[in-house]
Motif scaffolding. Structure first.
Motif, short mmCIF file in Angstrom:
data_model
loop_
_atom_site.label_atom_id
_atom_site.label_comp_id
_atom_site.label_asym_id
_atom_site.label_seq_id
_atom_site.Cartn_x
_atom_site.Cartn_y
_atom_site.Cartn_z
N SER A 92 2.07 -6.55 8.37
CA SER A 92 3.24 -5.68 8.37
C SER A 92 3.05 -4.59 7.32
O SER A 92 2.20 -4.69 6.43
N ASN A 93 3.87 -3.56 7.41
CA ASN A 93 3.80 -2.49 6.42
C ASN A 93 4.09 -3.04 5.02
O ASN A 93 3.45 -2.65 4.04
N PHE A 144 2.25 -4.39 -0.48
CA PHE A 144 2.56 -5.36 -1.52
C PHE A 144 1.60 -5.28 -2.71
O PHE A 144 2.04 -5.33 -3.87
N PRO A 145 0.27 -5.16 -2.51
CA PRO A 145 -0.62 -5.04 -3.67
C PRO A 145 -0.31 -3.83 -4.55
O PRO A 145 -0.51 -3.89 -5.77
N VAL A 146 0.15 -2.74 -3.96
CA VAL A 146 0.52 -1.57 -4.77
C VAL A 146 1.72 -1.90 -5.63
O VAL A 146 1.79 -1.51 -6.81
N GLU A 147 2.70 -2.60 -5.07
CA GLU A 147 3.85 -3.04 -5.86
C GLU A 147 3.40 -3.91 -7.03
O GLU A 147 3.89 -3.77 -8.16
N ASP A 180 2.18 11.08 9.40
CA ASP A 180 2.28 9.62 9.47
C ASP A 180 2.57 9.17 10.90
O ASP A 180 3.69 9.33 11.39
N TRP A 181 1.53 8.60 11.57
CA TRP A 181 1.71 8.04 12.90
C TRP A 181 1.52 6.53 12.86
O TRP A 181 0.97 5.94 13.78
N THR A 225 -4.08 4.25 3.99
CA THR A 225 -3.74 5.11 2.84
C THR A 225 -2.29 5.55 2.78
O THR A 225 -1.65 5.44 1.72
N VAL A 226 -1.74 6.08 3.86
CA VAL A 226 -0.39 6.65 3.79
C VAL A 226 0.66 5.62 3.38
O VAL A 226 1.51 5.92 2.53
N PRO A 227 0.67 4.40 3.93
CA PRO A 227 1.68 3.44 3.45
C PRO A 227 1.58 3.19 1.96
O PRO A 227 2.60 3.11 1.27
#
Length: 297
Positions: free
Chosen positions: A96-97, A102-105, A141-142, A239-241
């Motif tokens: 899921s997005n 989550f790792p960036v958080e 963003d697609w 990348t974009v998310p």
């Protein structure tokens, strides 16, 4: 909007992940770095590395792309404390997005105030060559929807395409926080440092627009022709998310695309992941120069 129950679950995952990472040690990072396909060798430049596998971090999924090590590494790069994702999660892997970002958080809560993300991408703009680096200054963003819907039986499609149920049950889903229209997602100062490093190193790097698609696929010639008309410079599946999550948390962000294959709308060409990895090895020293320049304040 996710429920209080899933918010509590998210906080629990976050606390467990931070505890597991802190247990193995490492410096408090100033910069988070996400390494994409073929660029994992950059992690070998980290001094005093402290490694932990994604499998040992609660809430982290397993990377499925070739060339992705699946490790979180804390240490020093160019004298700056960093935390590096050697590999990433992709939406096309079934994540899921919320799971992807989550790792960036986690890295933000470890202390990172800046994010540098890299990826391998197909070159759409005429004149780009394999191994060139495009500094992303904007994106399309697609990546909405579920890639699994295209490959699943109808019963599974019903489960993964119902957005309200997904947000209500996914413990990694975050309530959407809009980014103001006037807010620049990609940091101009970091962009200029990256471009200056390319000039000093004598290699090609230009700014461009990145198109993020769900994948997993390489584009058709008709799709490439459409993308050119849209003003796309490079196209990829990541990348974009991560960048949007970083922007919402106030992180200054830089994103670099390594051109792994070049679009040829008029002749049939077959791209494969081995070519992506080979192009990454070619571009890796250039990417490292740019990253090291950006790390310096």
């Amino acid at each position: 909007m996710h429920t209080l129950e899933t918010e509590s679950q998210f906080v629990g995952h976050l606390s467990e992940a931070l505890a597991a990472i802190e247990a193995v040690g490492g410096p408090r990072p100033e910069v988070a770095i996400v390494l994409g396909s073929g660029l994992g060798g950059v992690v070998d430049k980290i001094e005093e590395p402290v490694r932990i596998g994604f499998a040992d971090i609660p809430g982290f999924g397993q990377t499925t792309a070739a060339g992705h090590q699946g490790e979180l590494v804390r240490g020093w790069l160019g004298g700056v404390p960093v935390v590096v994702m050697a590999g990433r999660l992709h939406r096309y892997g079934g994540w899921s997005n919320g799971q992807v970002v989550f790792p960036v958080e986690v890295m933000r809560r470890l202390g990172a105030e800046r994010l540098i993300a890299s990826n391998a991408a197909g070159g759409v703009r005429p004149g780009l060559k394999v191994g060139d680096i495009v500094v992303i200054e904007d994106h399309i963003d697609w990546m909405s929807g579920s890639p699994l819907a295209r490959f699943s039986p109808q019963a599974e499609v019903d489960q993964v395409t119902d957005e309200s149920r997904l947000l209500g049950s996914d413990p990694f889903a975050r309530a959407p926080v809009p980014i103001g229209r006037g807010k620049k997602v990609y940091d101009e100062g970091m962009i200029q440092k990256a471009l200056a490093a390319a000039r000093q190193g004598g290699f090609s790097a230009t700014c461009g627009t990145y198109l993020a698609v769900l994948g997993p696929n390489y584009e058709t010639r008709a799709e490439y022709r459409m993308m050119r008309r849209m003003g796309v410079d490079v196209v990829g599946m990541s990348t974009v998310p991560e960048v949007l999550a970083a922007a919402r948390m106030g992180m200054a962000t830089l994103a670099l695309s390594m051109v792994s294959n070049v679009a040829s709308p008029d002749t049939a060409q077959q791209a494969n992941h081995e070519e992506v990895l080979a192009a990454g090895q070619q571009a890796e020293p250039r990417m490292l120069q740019m990253v090291q320049a950006v790390l310096r304040k």
